[in-house]
Write a protein that holds these residues in place. Structure first.
Motif, PDB file in Angstrom:
ATOM      1  N   THR A 279      -1.427  -5.895  -4.045  1.00  0.00           N
ATOM      2  CA  THR A 279      -1.093  -4.474  -4.184  1.00  0.00           C
ATOM      3  C   THR A 279      -2.376  -3.672  -4.343  1.00  0.00           C
ATOM      4  O   THR A 279      -3.244  -4.050  -5.138  1.00  0.00           O
ATOM      5  CB  THR A 279      -0.215  -4.262  -5.439  1.00  0.00           C
TER       6      THR A 279
ATOM      7  N   LEU B 269       2.902   4.557  -7.779  1.00  0.00           N
ATOM      8  CA  LEU B 269       4.178   4.719  -7.060  1.00  0.00           C
ATOM      9  C   LEU B 269       5.190   3.683  -7.552  1.00  0.00           C
ATOM     10  O   LEU B 269       6.379   3.984  -7.733  1.00  0.00           O
ATOM     11  CB  LEU B 269       3.968   4.565  -5.549  1.00  0.00           C
TER      12      LEU B 269
ATOM     13  N   THR C  41       0.870  -1.192   0.000  1.00  0.00           N
ATOM     14  CA  THR C  41       0.000   0.000   0.000  1.00  0.00           C
ATOM     15  C   THR C  41       0.903   1.237   0.000  1.00  0.00           C
ATOM     16  O   THR C  41       2.098   1.136   0.307  1.00  0.00           O
ATOM     17  CB  THR C  41      -0.859   0.026   1.283  1.00  0.00           C
ATOM     18  N   PRO C  42       0.351   2.424  -0.294  1.00  0.00           N
ATOM     19  CA  PRO C  42       1.183   3.636  -0.221  1.00  0.00           C
ATOM     20  C   PRO C  42       1.805   3.817   1.168  1.00  0.00           C
ATOM     21  O   PRO C  42       2.906   4.342   1.293  1.00  0.00           O
ATOM     22  CB  PRO C  42       0.193   4.764  -0.548  1.00  0.00           C
TER      23      PRO C  42
ATOM     24  N   ASP D  90      -4.020   2.232  -5.469  1.00  0.00           N
ATOM     25  CA  ASP D  90      -3.358   3.528  -5.261  1.00  0.00           C
ATOM     26  C   ASP D  90      -1.838   3.384  -5.144  1.00  0.00           C
ATOM     27  O   ASP D  90      -1.121   4.392  -5.093  1.00  0.00           O
ATOM     28  CB  ASP D  90      -3.942   4.257  -4.039  1.00  0.00           C
ATOM     29  N   CYS D  91      -1.344   2.168  -5.100  1.00  0.00           N
ATOM     30  CA  CYS D  91       0.109   1.984  -5.020  1.00  0.00           C
ATOM     31  C   CYS D  91       0.736   1.746  -6.397  1.00  0.00           C
ATOM     32  O   CYS D  91       1.941   1.938  -6.577  1.00  0.00           O
ATOM     33  CB  CYS D  91       0.423   0.819  -4.078  1.00  0.00           C
ATOM     34  N   ASP D  92      -0.093   1.334  -7.368  1.00  0.00           N
ATOM     35  CA  ASP D  92       0.445   1.047  -8.705  1.00  0.00           C
ATOM     36  C   ASP D  92       1.231   2.230  -9.298  1.00  0.00           C
ATOM     37  O   ASP D  92       2.328   2.037  -9.839  1.00  0.00           O
ATOM     38  CB  ASP D  92      -0.683   0.631  -9.662  1.00  0.00           C
TER      39      ASP D  92
ATOM     40  N   PHE E 261       4.824   1.501   1.146  1.00  0.00           N
ATOM     41  CA  PHE E 261       5.682   1.558  -0.036  1.00  0.00           C
ATOM     42  C   PHE E 261       7.070   2.153   0.251  1.00  0.00           C
ATOM     43  O   PHE E 261       8.080   1.627  -0.234  1.00  0.00           O
ATOM     44  CB  PHE E 261       4.984   2.333  -1.168  1.00  0.00           C
TER      45      PHE E 261
END
Ligand code: NAD
Length: 425
Positions: free
Chosen positions: A330, A337, A308-309, A333-335, A312
């Protein structure tokens, strides 16, 4: 707010549906499951009492063929997790181009706390409740988290008793010799490493010069770790759940984990014995330490919503590849990053498609009543995975997409074509 896997799955779908300018009817059809069964299973316990378990079977879409997907036994199972998993199964079967749709099942239970007899009665009860809604041409279950070949065999036996015949193609992941396929046990984990190998070759990286950290030591993680080590990679960490302490640990050996030795000290649910690991020289770290290890490759192969963010920044700058062995590890919202950092991520429904591909081979073999050698199965698996990987990798490069979106483009287009050709939209 905890992440909801179904909302994650819908967010991933919506993004690519927009990119593809999919018509509204197709979007409305594909962003939710077509059928859901929520039911209870009464089980006579060994002490004579009756316990009632909540269960689910959810069919996301069967336009390309009978629904296919595992059954989980998990104390924290939710209908939204099963919805997400059924949706990801649809895309998984489509991206590897096998003629199956997407489904998934679950029972809220902790099999650690159930005797073999209670587990058997639970499996039989699951099939009794669903009898008319599963079968070789309708919906074909398989093992997943905390279920195994023995559970599948009890389910098949119950189905056959009710149907009055032999239907080995009604379920997959069965033991070899009882309608199971050679290679099925290792198929998902091996498939993860087949796609990793394809990626490393495409990027000019020698697998022998790489290190990996893995979350999980169950069916997927163990066989991924085995093949990766056999190919010359060094597994530095594996993490798993410890039932006795009710928490997760990371087991680290900087000069490389001995996967065979670890598999000798794990139980059937993928929990490593902490004391014996200590005596073998493993460092025992907190459960989330696997994620911040200074390695080239991360293989989340246990749970959803792990990357997750928020976590990360803990990922080492050295990480070049994430192989999603688990489903949904995953969050969407983390993709971005991950992409910004230049990490290549092989998305779950491509990376872990080896299991369902081999399940499809198992069904084919059951239908013929003729079984292939392990080499034949694994060759066909490698061929199918390589073809799917190449298509996704090339599309990602051509359209400047991340591999998740590229895989979605291919999968959604195939399913959208099927629903259109059937005249559903
Ligand atoms: P499994 O039950 O065999 O193993 C799960 C592993 O995760 C165990 O080692 C367990 O100890 C570990 N674990 C649980 N909680 C943990 C935590 N908090 N931290 C670290 N480790 C933890 O399950 P599996 O079949 O290997 O499935 C793993 C993932 O792969 C799931 O997301 C599943 O849906 C997915 N998957 C499985 C298959 C398959 O064929 N088995 C196919 C495709 C995808």
């Amino acid at each position: 707010m905890p992440y909801n896997p179904f909302e994650n799955a819908q967010a991933q779908f919506d993004k690519v549906a927009e990119l593809l300018e999919l018509d509204q009817g197709t979007r409305d059809l594909l962003r939710v499951p077509m059928k859901e069964f929520h039911f209870t299973i009464p089980v006579k316990m060994d002490d004579g009492t009756t316990r009632v378990f909540q269960a689910f079977r959810i069919k996301h879409n069967d336009a390309r063929g009978p629904a296919k997907g595992g059954i989980r036994f998990h104390p924290h199972e939710t209908s939204d997790t099963v919805r997400a998993l059924s949706m990801w199964m649809t895309w998984k079967c489509a991206v590897v181009d096998i003629p199956l749709g997407g489904g998934k099942g679950g029972v809220i239970c902790d099999p650690h706390e159930l005797s073999q007899g209670e587990q058997q009665r639970l499996c039989r009860g699951y099939i009794r409740q669903l009898f008319s809604q599963v079968g070789p041409t309708i919906d074909v279950p398989a093992p997943d988290v905390m279920t195994n070949g023995q559970h599948m065999l009890w389910m098949m036996d119950e189905y056959e008793a009710l149907a009055g015949g032999r239907y080995p193609g009604m379920i997959t992941g069965k033991p070899v010799g009882m309608g199971g396929s050679l290679g099925r046990t290792e198929a998902t984990g091996y498939g993860v490493i087949y796609t990793l190998g394809d990626l490393l070759r495409a990027e000019g990286i020698d697998i022998k010069a790489t290190t990996a950290s893995i979350q999980g030591f169950g069916n997927v993680a163990e066989y991924a770790a085995r093949l990766y080590s056999e190919l010359g990679g060094r597994v530095v960490c594996v993490s798993c759940w410890c039932q006795a302490d009710k928490k997760a640990y990371t087991f680290r050996k900087k000069d490389g984990c001995d996967i065979e030795a670890l598999s000798q000290i794990k139980d059937s649910f993928g929990s490593i014995d902490k004391d014996r690991a200590l005596s073998l020289g493993y460092e025992i770290l907190p459960g989330d330490a696997w994620l911040s290890e200074d390695v080239d490759i991360l293989i989340p192969a246990a749970l959803e919503n792990q990357i997750t963010p928020a976590v990360f920044p803990n990922i080492s700058q050295r990480v070049r590849v994430i192989c999603e062995g688990a489903n949904g590890p995953t969050t969407p919202d983390c993709d971005p990053l991950i992409r910004e950092r230049g990490i290549s991520l092989i998305p779950d429904f491509l990376c872990n498609a080896g299991g369902v591909t081999c399940s499809y081979f198992e069904q084919v073999q059951c239908n013929m009543n003729y079984f292939w050698s392990r080499e034949e199965v694994l060759d066909k698996l490698n061929f199918t995975m390589a073809k799917a990987f190449r298509a996704v990798y090339e599309l990602a490069k051509e359209k400047d997409l991340n591999m998740r979106d590229a895989a979605y483009v291919i999968a959604i287009n195939r399913v959208a074509d099927a629903v259109r050709l059937r005249g559903w939209v």
